[in-house]
Design a protein around this motif. Structure first.
Motif, PDB file in Angstrom:
ATOM      1  N   VAL A 238       5.877   7.988 -11.215  1.00  0.00           N
ATOM      2  CA  VAL A 238       6.005   6.756 -11.990  1.00  0.00           C
ATOM      3  C   VAL A 238       4.600   6.178 -12.163  1.00  0.00           C
ATOM      4  CG1 VAL A 238       7.025   4.446 -12.027  1.00  0.00           C
ATOM      5  CG2 VAL A 238       8.268   6.334 -10.992  1.00  0.00           C
ATOM      6  N   PRO A 239       4.245   5.716 -13.361  1.00  0.00           N
ATOM      7  CA  PRO A 239       2.925   5.098 -13.544  1.00  0.00           C
ATOM      8  C   PRO A 239       2.751   3.884 -12.629  1.00  0.00           C
ATOM      9  CG  PRO A 239       3.962   5.488 -15.666  1.00  0.00           C
ATOM     10  CD  PRO A 239       4.987   5.792 -14.617  1.00  0.00           C
ATOM     11  N   ILE A 240       1.517   3.611 -12.252  1.00  0.00           N
ATOM     12  CA  ILE A 240       1.224   2.548 -11.283  1.00  0.00           C
ATOM     13  C   ILE A 240       1.667   1.177 -11.792  1.00  0.00           C
ATOM     14  CG2 ILE A 240      -1.124   2.094 -12.084  1.00  0.00           C
ATOM     15  CD1 ILE A 240      -0.168   2.202  -8.451  1.00  0.00           C
TER      16      ILE A 240
ATOM     17  N   GLN B 229       0.829  -1.203   0.000  1.00  0.00           N
ATOM     18  CA  GLN B 229       0.000   0.000   0.000  1.00  0.00           C
ATOM     19  C   GLN B 229       0.861   1.249   0.000  1.00  0.00           C
ATOM     20  OE1 GLN B 229      -2.558  -0.520   3.390  1.00  0.00           O
ATOM     21  NE2 GLN B 229      -4.222  -1.342   2.139  1.00  0.00           N
ATOM     22  N   LYS B 230       1.920   1.257   0.821  1.00  0.00           N
ATOM     23  CA  LYS B 230       2.830   2.408   0.846  1.00  0.00           C
ATOM     24  C   LYS B 230       3.490   2.596  -0.515  1.00  0.00           C
ATOM     25  CE  LYS B 230       3.942   2.019   5.726  1.00  0.00           C
ATOM     26  NZ  LYS B 230       4.949   1.582   6.674  1.00  0.00           N
ATOM     27  N   LEU B 231       3.895   1.502  -1.139  1.00  0.00           N
ATOM     28  CA  LEU B 231       4.568   1.574  -2.437  1.00  0.00           C
ATOM     29  C   LEU B 231       3.650   2.129  -3.518  1.00  0.00           C
ATOM     30  CD1 LEU B 231       7.000   0.766  -4.304  1.00  0.00           C
ATOM     31  CD2 LEU B 231       5.787  -1.381  -4.652  1.00  0.00           C
ATOM     32  N   PHE B 232       2.435   1.595  -3.603  1.00  0.00           N
ATOM     33  CA  PHE B 232       1.533   1.990  -4.682  1.00  0.00           C
ATOM     34  C   PHE B 232       0.868   3.336  -4.447  1.00  0.00           C
ATOM     35  CE2 PHE B 232       1.478  -2.668  -5.538  1.00  0.00           C
ATOM     36  CZ  PHE B 232       2.062  -2.580  -6.787  1.00  0.00           C
ATOM     37  N   GLN B 233       0.762   3.792  -3.194  1.00  0.00           N
ATOM     38  CA  GLN B 233       0.109   5.059  -2.917  1.00  0.00           C
ATOM     39  C   GLN B 233       1.073   6.242  -2.914  1.00  0.00           C
ATOM     40  OE1 GLN B 233      -2.070   4.417   0.706  1.00  0.00           O
ATOM     41  NE2 GLN B 233      -3.643   3.199  -0.326  1.00  0.00           N
TER      42      GLN B 233
ATOM     43  N   GLY C 234       9.429  -1.825 -10.307  1.00  0.00           N
ATOM     44  CA  GLY C 234      10.801  -1.874 -10.794  1.00  0.00           C
ATOM     45  C   GLY C 234      11.008  -2.672 -12.064  1.00  0.00           C
ATOM     46  N   VAL C 235      12.135  -3.384 -12.092  1.00  0.00           N
ATOM     47  CA  VAL C 235      12.603  -4.079 -13.296  1.00  0.00           C
ATOM     48  C   VAL C 235      11.615  -5.134 -13.799  1.00  0.00           C
ATOM     49  CG1 VAL C 235      14.448  -5.530 -14.228  1.00  0.00           C
ATOM     50  CG2 VAL C 235      15.009  -3.614 -12.745  1.00  0.00           C
ATOM     51  N   PRO C 236      11.015  -5.973 -12.956  1.00  0.00           N
ATOM     52  CA  PRO C 236      10.076  -6.971 -13.495  1.00  0.00           C
ATOM     53  C   PRO C 236       8.888  -6.312 -14.212  1.00  0.00           C
ATOM     54  CG  PRO C 236      10.652  -7.535 -11.240  1.00  0.00           C
ATOM     55  CD  PRO C 236      11.240  -6.200 -11.508  1.00  0.00           C
TER      56      PRO C 236
END
Length: 115
Positions: free
Chosen positions: A74-76, A65-69, A81-83
């Protein structure tokens, strides 16, 4: 006089009161016998199963949640990252390649047949 819908003539026809109150062959529900047990062993009741769920992994939902919010610009669909970039670029390459292949196939199909 009572009426019911006739399935044969597709019109209203005169009928007896019992047929009018039970249309299309439906009859009052007759209680059936209880079904036999399928499983040989009895099933657990909810209170016996316990109130906690057993899960062996760590809860990663708050971290994701912290990462995506977060707003990093950067687009969602590229936030992990790389994958994500590899998957996105592969998808775009296959899409463009498929579109080009369709255009070439249409061009070849539009050419007159050689006799």
């Amino acid at each position: 006089m009572y009426y019911k819908f006739s399935g044969i003539t597709q019109k209203l026809t005169g009928s007896a009161p019992t047929a009018a109150y039970n249309p299309q062959g439906l009859r009052p529900v007759v209680p059936a016998e209880s079904p036999t047990m399928i499983f040989a062993s009895p099933t657990k009741v909810v209170s016996e199963a316990g109130s906690t769920a057993e899960y062996l992994g760590a809860n990663r939902v708050p971290d994701l949640q912290k990462l995506f919010q977060s707003s990093e610009g950067v687009p969602i669909h590229l936030k992990r990252g790389v994958p994500d970039r590899l998957l996105y670029r592969t998808t775009m390459a296959l899409t463009v390649g498929g579109a080009l292949y369709c255009m070439v196939a249409l061009y070849i199909a539009a050419q007159p047949a050689n006799k």
